[in-house]
Design a protein around this motif. Structure first.
Motif, PDB file in Angstrom:
ATOM      1  N   ILE A  73       0.891  -1.088  -0.158  1.00  0.00           N
ATOM      2  CA  ILE A  73      -0.008   0.161   0.098  1.00  0.00           C
ATOM      3  C   ILE A  73       0.946   1.318   0.134  1.00  0.00           C
ATOM      4  N   MET A  74       2.037   1.227   0.680  1.00  0.00           N
ATOM      5  CA  MET A  74       2.897   2.338   0.656  1.00  0.00           C
ATOM      6  C   MET A  74       4.386   1.588   0.677  1.00  0.00           C
ATOM      7  N   ASN A  75       5.282   2.275  -0.113  1.00  0.00           N
ATOM      8  CA  ASN A  75       6.490   1.958  -0.516  1.00  0.00           C
ATOM      9  C   ASN A  75       7.264   2.036   0.656  1.00  0.00           C
ATOM     10  N   GLY A  76       8.477   1.297   0.758  1.00  0.00           N
ATOM     11  CA  GLY A  76       9.539   1.562   2.084  1.00  0.00           C
ATOM     12  C   GLY A  76       9.983   2.878   2.147  1.00  0.00           C
ATOM     13  N   ALA A  77      10.532   3.499   0.793  1.00  0.00           N
ATOM     14  CA  ALA A  77      10.883   4.832   1.014  1.00  0.00           C
ATOM     15  C   ALA A  77      10.188   6.039   1.737  1.00  0.00           C
ATOM     16  N   ARG A  78       8.795   5.767   1.457  1.00  0.00           N
ATOM     17  CA  ARG A  78       7.945   6.605   1.962  1.00  0.00           C
ATOM     18  C   ARG A  78       7.666   6.644   3.525  1.00  0.00           C
ATOM     19  N   ILE A  79       7.886   5.236   4.009  1.00  0.00           N
ATOM     20  CA  ILE A  79       7.426   4.958   5.524  1.00  0.00           C
ATOM     21  C   ILE A  79       8.720   5.431   6.029  1.00  0.00           C
ATOM     22  N   VAL A  80       9.785   5.132   5.565  1.00  0.00           N
ATOM     23  CA  VAL A  80      11.013   5.800   6.162  1.00  0.00           C
ATOM     24  C   VAL A  80      11.035   7.217   6.460  1.00  0.00           C
ATOM     25  N   GLU A  81      10.755   7.803   5.207  1.00  0.00           N
ATOM     26  CA  GLU A  81      10.627   9.173   5.521  1.00  0.00           C
ATOM     27  C   GLU A  81       9.735   9.969   6.825  1.00  0.00           C
ATOM     28  N   SER A  82       8.627   8.982   6.904  1.00  0.00           N
ATOM     29  CA  SER A  82       7.691   9.501   7.896  1.00  0.00           C
ATOM     30  C   SER A  82       8.300   9.274   9.401  1.00  0.00           C
ATOM     31  N   PHE A  83       9.030   8.395   9.445  1.00  0.00           N
ATOM     32  CA  PHE A  83       9.712   8.153  10.646  1.00  0.00           C
ATOM     33  C   PHE A  83      10.743   9.234  10.902  1.00  0.00           C
ATOM     34  N   PHE A  84      11.376  10.011  10.197  1.00  0.00           N
ATOM     35  CA  PHE A  84      12.134  11.027  10.380  1.00  0.00           C
ATOM     36  C   PHE A  84      11.696  12.365   9.824  1.00  0.00           C
ATOM     37  N   ASP A  85      10.253  12.658   9.912  1.00  0.00           N
ATOM     38  CA  ASP A  85       9.671  13.640   9.926  1.00  0.00           C
ATOM     39  C   ASP A  85       8.867  13.812  11.246  1.00  0.00           C
TER      40      ASP A  85
ATOM     41  N   PRO B  72      21.154  11.273   1.178  1.00  0.00           N
ATOM     42  CA  PRO B  72      19.992  11.598   0.641  1.00  0.00           C
ATOM     43  C   PRO B  72      19.050  10.978   0.300  1.00  0.00           C
ATOM     44  N   ALA B  73      19.313   9.896  -0.513  1.00  0.00           N
ATOM     45  CA  ALA B  73      18.518   8.996  -1.089  1.00  0.00           C
ATOM     46  C   ALA B  73      17.875   7.873  -0.300  1.00  0.00           C
ATOM     47  N   THR B  74      18.678   7.384   0.409  1.00  0.00           N
ATOM     48  CA  THR B  74      18.403   6.309   1.291  1.00  0.00           C
ATOM     49  C   THR B  74      18.109   6.270   2.787  1.00  0.00           C
ATOM     50  N   HIS B  75      18.559   7.806   3.212  1.00  0.00           N
ATOM     51  CA  HIS B  75      18.597   8.182   4.935  1.00  0.00           C
ATOM     52  C   HIS B  75      19.641   7.127   5.737  1.00  0.00           C
ATOM     53  N   HIS B  76      20.239   6.631   4.813  1.00  0.00           N
ATOM     54  CA  HIS B  76      21.429   5.462   5.541  1.00  0.00           C
ATOM     55  C   HIS B  76      22.206   6.367   6.538  1.00  0.00           C
ATOM     56  N   GLY B  77      22.298   6.105   7.914  1.00  0.00           N
ATOM     57  CA  GLY B  77      23.289   6.936   8.634  1.00  0.00           C
ATOM     58  C   GLY B  77      22.470   7.827   9.510  1.00  0.00           C
ATOM     59  N   ALA B  78      20.958   8.353   9.296  1.00  0.00           N
ATOM     60  CA  ALA B  78      20.254   9.271   9.873  1.00  0.00           C
ATOM     61  C   ALA B  78      20.270   8.974  11.044  1.00  0.00           C
ATOM     62  N   LEU B  79      20.461  10.059  12.020  1.00  0.00           N
ATOM     63  CA  LEU B  79      20.594  10.048  13.350  1.00  0.00           C
ATOM     64  C   LEU B  79      19.945  11.202  14.135  1.00  0.00           C
TER      65      LEU B  79
END
Length: 332
Positions: free
Chosen positions: A1-13, A39-46
């Motif tokens: 229903i929602m792709n993984g990238a959009r879910i990840v973005e929601s966690f960091f907003d 920028p593309a994957t949020h890898h390492g976001a803290l």
């Protein structure tokens, strides 16, 4: 229903995270952005965050926590998001009665070829076993209240809501044929704001000052709160009242009874005991009980509209409604 990238973005907003889990997250803030990650994957976001987790009742204290949130891009289309309390890193116990130590917890998100996402969730928390209202003890002890099952059920339910906004083949019953696709989306968005406002108003968050109504007992305790209006509320003071009761009925049976317009005159004082007609019905989930309705009452010869959202998942159900004047609904 929602792709993984959009879910990840929601966690960091933080704002989007609160909106997605509005029935669980009473308050959240980002205290410090330590790293934005790739920028593309949020890898390492803290980032350092604070939050209060809630049950939708002022009888259960909200759980406070300060934690670090980290994102690891495991491999193509797979992310791991991990939270850990700052105090648990140093081996400290919670500093207040309602403070929770969030041991390493989080989810593994895998984007599937069909555009859906597979999510595995783990919750691991330490908290004080405080005295609790007896109606909520089974929810707390079983883990349903704050466990992984509730986070997953809420995520799935929110994804269904968003999918219904974007889909063109959603079941929509509107006999007059006046509801445009844009009007349907506006109606769903208005219902979502109404439900989010309800969730934000009934918890025992630290931003709320609930008082016990004089004369109520422990069995049927009534809490009241008065607060100034917020953006989007009617101007003036807002008075809230809440209580919890036990009913000898199965949850699904009670949910179906409350959402059925034919029974509404039996319990809703807004109808004045008069008949109620469902004018518009829009599905917003796979379960038939998940829907948004516009109801029309006929009280003393005057027409009144009621906007209602009915929502159910594995962990519980909601029926949220509010009267709305005809001019405002026509604008939608």
């Amino acid at each position: 229903i929602m792709n993984g990238a959009r879910i990840v973005e929601s966690f960091f907003d933080v704002k989007r995270w609160m909106e997605m889990f509005s029935c669980i997250v009473a308050r959240a803030d980002m205290c410090d952005l330590i790293s934005t990650g790739a920028p593309a994957t949020h890898h390492g976001a803290l980032q350092l965050m604070s939050a209060e987790l809630q049950i939708l009742s002022p009888l259960v204290p909200a759980r406070e926590m300060n934690f670090l949130r980290f994102c690891h891009f495991v491999q193509e289309n797979t992310w791991a998001i991990v939270d850990v309390s700052v105090n648990s890193l140093y081996g400290d116990s919670p500093s207040s009665a309602n403070r929770v130590s969030r041991c390493p917890s989080g989810c593994l998100i895998q984007e599937m070829p069909n555009g859906y996402s597979k999510v595995i969730w783990v919750e691991h928390c330490e908290y004080e076993n405080l005295p609790m209202h007896h109606l909520y003890l089974p929810l707390i002890d079983s883990g349903i209240a704050f466990g992984a099952q509730r986070w997953l059920a809420t995520l799935q339910r929110q994804c269904e809501r968003m999918a219904s906004l974007m889909a063109s083949g959603v079941l929509c019953i509107e006999p007059r044929g006046l509801l445009t696709p844009e009007g349907r989306c506006s109606m769903l968005e208005l219902a979502q704001r109404m439900t989010t406002g309800f969730c934000n108003s009934v918890s025992a968050s630290s931003v709320h000052n609930w008082m016990t109504l004089s004369g109520s007992n422990d069995e049927n305790e009534v809490r009241i709160m008065a607060r100034k209006d917020k953006l989007g509320d009617p101007s003036g003071m807002v008075l809230s009242a809440a209580t919890s009761i036990w009913l000898p009925a199965a949850p699904q049976q009670l949910f179906e009874y409350l959402q059925n317009e034919n029974h509404r005159k039996e319990w809703d004082v807004l109808t004045g005991g008069g008949p109620v007609q469902e004018v518009i019905h829009v599905a917003n989930g796979r379960d038939p009980g998940n829907s948004v309705s516009l109801l029309q009452t006929f009280q003393g010869g005057a027409n009144m509209l009621i906007l209602q959202e009915s929502s159910t998942d594995l962990c519980g159900s909601l029926v949220v409604y509010a009267p709305i004047d005809i001019q405002s609904m026509n604008a939608v």
